[in-house]
Scaffold this active site. Sequence first.
Site, mmCIF file in Angstrom:
data_model
loop_
_atom_site.group_PDB
_atom_site.id
_atom_site.type_symbol
_atom_site.label_atom_id
_atom_site.label_comp_id
_atom_site.label_asym_id
_atom_site.label_seq_id
_atom_site.Cartn_x
_atom_site.Cartn_y
_atom_site.Cartn_z
ATOM 1 N N ARG A 75 0.854 -1.193 0.000
ATOM 2 C CA ARG A 75 0.000 0.000 0.000
ATOM 3 C C ARG A 75 0.892 1.246 0.000
ATOM 4 O O ARG A 75 1.275 1.772 1.034
ATOM 5 C CB ARG A 75 -0.896 -0.012 1.253
ATOM 6 C CG ARG A 75 -1.751 1.225 1.432
ATOM 7 C CD ARG A 75 -2.862 1.334 0.430
ATOM 8 N NE ARG A 75 -3.726 0.173 0.465
ATOM 9 C CZ ARG A 75 -4.469 -0.210 -0.595
ATOM 10 N NH1 ARG A 75 -4.468 0.469 -1.723
ATOM 11 N NH2 ARG A 75 -5.222 -1.302 -0.508
ATOM 12 N N GLN A 98 -8.186 -7.949 -8.554
ATOM 13 C CA GLN A 98 -8.016 -6.534 -8.897
ATOM 14 C C GLN A 98 -6.534 -6.216 -9.130
ATOM 15 O O GLN A 98 -5.672 -6.578 -8.335
ATOM 16 C CB GLN A 98 -8.582 -5.706 -7.733
ATOM 17 C CG GLN A 98 -8.009 -4.345 -7.538
ATOM 18 C CD GLN A 98 -9.083 -3.267 -7.479
ATOM 19 O OE1 GLN A 98 -10.062 -3.297 -8.207
ATOM 20 N NE2 GLN A 98 -8.892 -2.304 -6.594
ATOM 21 N N ARG A 103 1.918 -7.222 -9.152
ATOM 22 C CA ARG A 103 2.249 -6.610 -7.858
ATOM 23 C C ARG A 103 2.322 -7.620 -6.720
ATOM 24 O O ARG A 103 2.699 -7.255 -5.610
ATOM 25 C CB ARG A 103 1.247 -5.495 -7.522
ATOM 26 C CG ARG A 103 -0.171 -5.956 -7.295
ATOM 27 C CD ARG A 103 -1.075 -4.770 -6.901
ATOM 28 N NE ARG A 103 -2.433 -5.202 -6.625
ATOM 29 C CZ ARG A 103 -3.341 -4.440 -6.029
ATOM 30 N NH1 ARG A 103 -3.040 -3.214 -5.643
ATOM 31 N NH2 ARG A 103 -4.561 -4.884 -5.807
ATOM 32 N N HIS A 177 1.211 2.581 -10.567
ATOM 33 C CA HIS A 177 0.230 3.070 -9.581
ATOM 34 C C HIS A 177 0.944 3.951 -8.536
ATOM 35 O O HIS A 177 1.007 3.611 -7.353
ATOM 36 C CB HIS A 177 -0.421 1.849 -8.921
ATOM 37 C CG HIS A 177 -1.728 2.117 -8.229
ATOM 38 N ND1 HIS A 177 -1.864 3.041 -7.231
ATOM 39 C CD2 HIS A 177 -2.953 1.572 -8.399
ATOM 40 C CE1 HIS A 177 -3.116 3.037 -6.802
ATOM 41 N NE2 HIS A 177 -3.795 2.152 -7.511
ATOM 42 N N ASP A 220 -11.637 9.140 -7.919
ATOM 43 C CA ASP A 220 -11.169 7.883 -8.508
ATOM 44 C C ASP A 220 -11.565 7.909 -9.981
ATOM 45 O O ASP A 220 -12.657 7.471 -10.346
ATOM 46 C CB ASP A 220 -11.801 6.687 -7.776
ATOM 47 C CG ASP A 220 -11.108 5.382 -8.129
ATOM 48 O OD1 ASP A 220 -10.229 5.393 -9.012
ATOM 49 O OD2 ASP A 220 -11.453 4.342 -7.515
ATOM 50 N N GLU A 279 -1.491 8.120 -11.793
ATOM 51 C CA GLU A 279 -0.995 6.836 -12.283
ATOM 52 C C GLU A 279 -1.034 6.821 -13.803
ATOM 53 O O GLU A 279 -2.107 6.890 -14.395
ATOM 54 C CB GLU A 279 -1.900 5.722 -11.732
ATOM 55 C CG GLU A 279 -2.156 5.840 -10.233
ATOM 56 C CD GLU A 279 -3.438 5.127 -9.795
ATOM 57 O OE1 GLU A 279 -3.911 4.222 -10.507
ATOM 58 O OE2 GLU A 279 -3.972 5.494 -8.736
HETATM 59 O O1 TA6 Z 1 -6.003 3.201 -9.311
HETATM 60 C C1 TA6 Z 1 -7.111 3.531 -8.551
HETATM 61 C C2 TA6 Z 1 -7.688 2.289 -7.916
HETATM 62 O O2 TA6 Z 1 -8.002 1.338 -8.885
HETATM 63 C C3 TA6 Z 1 -8.895 2.684 -7.066
HETATM 64 O O3 TA6 Z 1 -10.103 2.261 -7.616
HETATM 65 C C4 TA6 Z 1 -8.578 2.176 -5.682
HETATM 66 O O4 TA6 Z 1 -9.358 1.189 -5.229
HETATM 67 C C5 TA6 Z 1 -7.083 1.932 -5.750
HETATM 68 O O5 TA6 Z 1 -6.722 1.688 -7.068
HETATM 69 C C6 TA6 Z 1 -6.448 0.950 -4.800
HETATM 70 O O6 TA6 Z 1 -6.684 -0.355 -5.171
HETATM 71 P P1 TA6 Z 1 -6.129 -1.557 -4.293
HETATM 72 O O7 TA6 Z 1 -6.490 -2.800 -5.026
HETATM 73 O O8 TA6 Z 1 -4.654 -1.362 -4.182
HETATM 74 O O9 TA6 Z 1 -6.808 -1.435 -2.960
#
Ligand code: TA6
Length: 307
Positions: A75, A98, A103, A177, A220, A279
């Site tokens: 994070r 996601q 990563r 990111h 966002d 990003e």
């Molecule tokens: O890049 C923005 C994003 O996709 C947001 O929607 C937000 O949730 C963030 O990334 C963090 O995502 P993560 O999967 O690291 O919690």
Amino acid sequence: MVERSHKPAAINAASGQEDTAIVIADSDKVTLKLQTGESVEILLYGATIVSWKSGGEEKLWISESAKLDGSKAVRGGVPLVFPVFGKHDDPSVTELPQHGFARVSKWEFLGKTSNSPTNIQVDLGLSPSQVPQELREKWNNPFGLIYSVNLSQTSIETKMLVRNEGTESFKFHVLFHTYFKVPDVTKVKVVGLNGLGFKDKVASALNEVNSHFTLSGEVDRVYHKAPRSVIIEDDKQVRFHVESANLEDVVVWNPWANGTPKIVDFDPKDGWKNMLCVETGSVANFQSLEAGSVWEGGQVITATDSL
Ligand code: TA6
């Protein structure tokens, strides 16, 4: 030339001379240091840049509770997004978590690829065998990634090379990111994105004024067809200049006060005040890569307040 893996623990960039740029690599991390004090730390887990120091200051925001032990995506810093951004309904990626697997995979340190006392570059590589098995099965394409990080006195450059090593084309997203550290996000102006097409993931709270916008709540947003250059400044000075190459999109994210309680590894909870994700990437549409082909894109971030 890419120098292959398994370098000695300390590599002196100027063949034995002291006080020049150095790379220190151990089993978990690669550290780049310039004689003038600038440094970058890259975890092999995720090839995540977890620190960039320039002008005597840390430039990246990282959560106090970020996991740095390979148990969870980091994070903060600069996590890498590949081969999918967010969750997506394209059948080729629906099963992936996601932001994909780059990563959360352990990358290989390929070595130092250029250096001088004021500039140094390293490469890291990822291939399917390094991706956790359960994720590899969900995106079963033969690929090779080479991630290059170049540190100079006022900037870092990050470049991704994607190679299709299979016999069929595949599709991917890619994104850097980056979590920028800022003194006060409520005073930040982002220059270069006004007037572009975008997709909002939340009802983003921002105010467009002339050529910049400011934030007044959770944001966002994915901007499409962004210009090569985006500037992050505040009432005092220009802080970062982000210049991208072959990347069409820019995501702006700040979870604000209402968002951070939902993110378990976001600490302190009011840390949203001191961060902003800007990003660069290719995420609005998939890149399609033919068998045997290579794609490359990257960004240079200049910390203008340390010029
Ligand atoms: O890049 C923005 C994003 O996709 C947001 O929607 C937000 O949730 C963030 O990334 C963090 O995502 P993560 O999967 O690291 O919690």
